[in-house]
Design a protein around this motif. Structure first.
Motif, mmCIF file in Angstrom:
data_model
loop_
_atom_site.group_PDB
_atom_site.id
_atom_site.type_symbol
_atom_site.label_atom_id
_atom_site.label_comp_id
_atom_site.label_asym_id
_atom_site.label_seq_id
_atom_site.Cartn_x
_atom_site.Cartn_y
_atom_site.Cartn_z
ATOM 1 N N SER A 157 0.820 -1.284 0.074
ATOM 2 C CA SER A 157 -0.091 0.089 0.075
ATOM 3 C C SER A 157 0.838 1.255 -0.177
ATOM 4 O O SER A 157 0.319 2.176 -0.730
ATOM 5 C CB SER A 157 -0.927 -0.144 1.080
ATOM 6 N N ALA A 171 0.767 4.178 -2.803
ATOM 7 C CA ALA A 171 0.745 5.624 -2.500
ATOM 8 C C ALA A 171 1.756 6.559 -2.971
ATOM 9 O O ALA A 171 1.344 7.334 -3.619
ATOM 10 C CB ALA A 171 0.547 5.682 -0.911
ATOM 11 N N ILE A 196 -4.414 9.796 -1.780
ATOM 12 C CA ILE A 196 -4.879 10.015 -0.234
ATOM 13 C C ILE A 196 -5.483 8.610 0.425
ATOM 14 O O ILE A 196 -5.163 8.185 1.572
ATOM 15 C CB ILE A 196 -5.930 10.901 -0.022
ATOM 16 N N ALA A 197 -6.138 7.921 -0.547
ATOM 17 C CA ALA A 197 -6.650 6.687 -0.103
ATOM 18 C C ALA A 197 -5.706 5.713 0.060
ATOM 19 O O ALA A 197 -5.790 4.880 1.122
ATOM 20 C CB ALA A 197 -7.808 6.403 -1.275
ATOM 21 N N GLY A 251 -3.981 6.205 3.506
ATOM 22 C CA GLY A 251 -4.845 5.574 4.499
ATOM 23 C C GLY A 251 -4.993 4.282 4.485
ATOM 24 O O GLY A 251 -4.968 3.511 5.664
ATOM 25 N N PHE A 252 -4.775 3.405 3.363
ATOM 26 C CA PHE A 252 -4.820 1.947 3.428
ATOM 27 C C PHE A 252 -3.544 1.449 4.056
ATOM 28 O O PHE A 252 -3.468 0.534 4.646
ATOM 29 C CB PHE A 252 -4.906 1.552 1.879
ATOM 30 N N ASN A 304 -4.011 1.840 7.556
ATOM 31 C CA ASN A 304 -4.981 0.753 7.961
ATOM 32 C C ASN A 304 -4.185 -0.537 8.203
ATOM 33 O O ASN A 304 -4.239 -1.321 9.300
ATOM 34 C CB ASN A 304 -6.129 0.637 7.271
ATOM 35 N N VAL A 336 -10.395 4.387 9.796
ATOM 36 C CA VAL A 336 -9.298 4.658 8.877
ATOM 37 C C VAL A 336 -9.827 4.115 7.510
ATOM 38 O O VAL A 336 -9.862 4.775 6.296
ATOM 39 C CB VAL A 336 -7.851 4.356 9.329
ATOM 40 N N SER A 390 -10.581 6.228 4.090
ATOM 41 C CA SER A 390 -9.766 6.014 3.073
ATOM 42 C C SER A 390 -10.676 5.566 1.803
ATOM 43 O O SER A 390 -10.487 6.153 0.592
ATOM 44 C CB SER A 390 -8.919 4.874 3.184
#
Length: 92
Positions: free
Chosen positions: A14, A18, A38-39, A42-43, A46, A69, A73
């Motif tokens: 992840s 990112a 951004i997602a 967040g992953f 997480n 979280v 995301s």
């Protein structure tokens, strides 16, 4: 032991996604790349929380924090997919 390694590999994957999305966003400035990066950030958070929850402090539950979280995301990703449709070639 193998489960902990898989949690960390998921977090690393992840994070790499990112970083690559951020690099591409800096080159092209496309809103979808921004929200996707951004997602995936967040992953990454997480997946790190999964590792902390299940491997480091198994006595406490971080399920609510992890769920929050993950939800934020996914909301960022859905927002990025639906926010700006000017780039969509099929729009009339």
């Amino acid at each position: 032991m193998i489960a902990e390694a898989i949690y960390l590999l998921c977090a690393a994957t992840s994070l790499i996604a990112a970083v690559l999305l951020i690099r591409q966003y800096r080159a092209r400035r496309t809103p979808l790349l921004f929200w996707s990066s951004i997602a995936f950030a967040g992953f990454t958070a997480n997946n790190i929380l999964v590792y902390v929850d299940l491997a480091i402090v198994p006595g406490t539950s971080l399920a609510m924090v992890r769920s929050l979280v993950a939800m934020l995301s996914m909301m960022a990703l859905v927002y990025g997919l639906t926010k700006d449709v000017r780039w969509c070639p099929t729009r009339t």
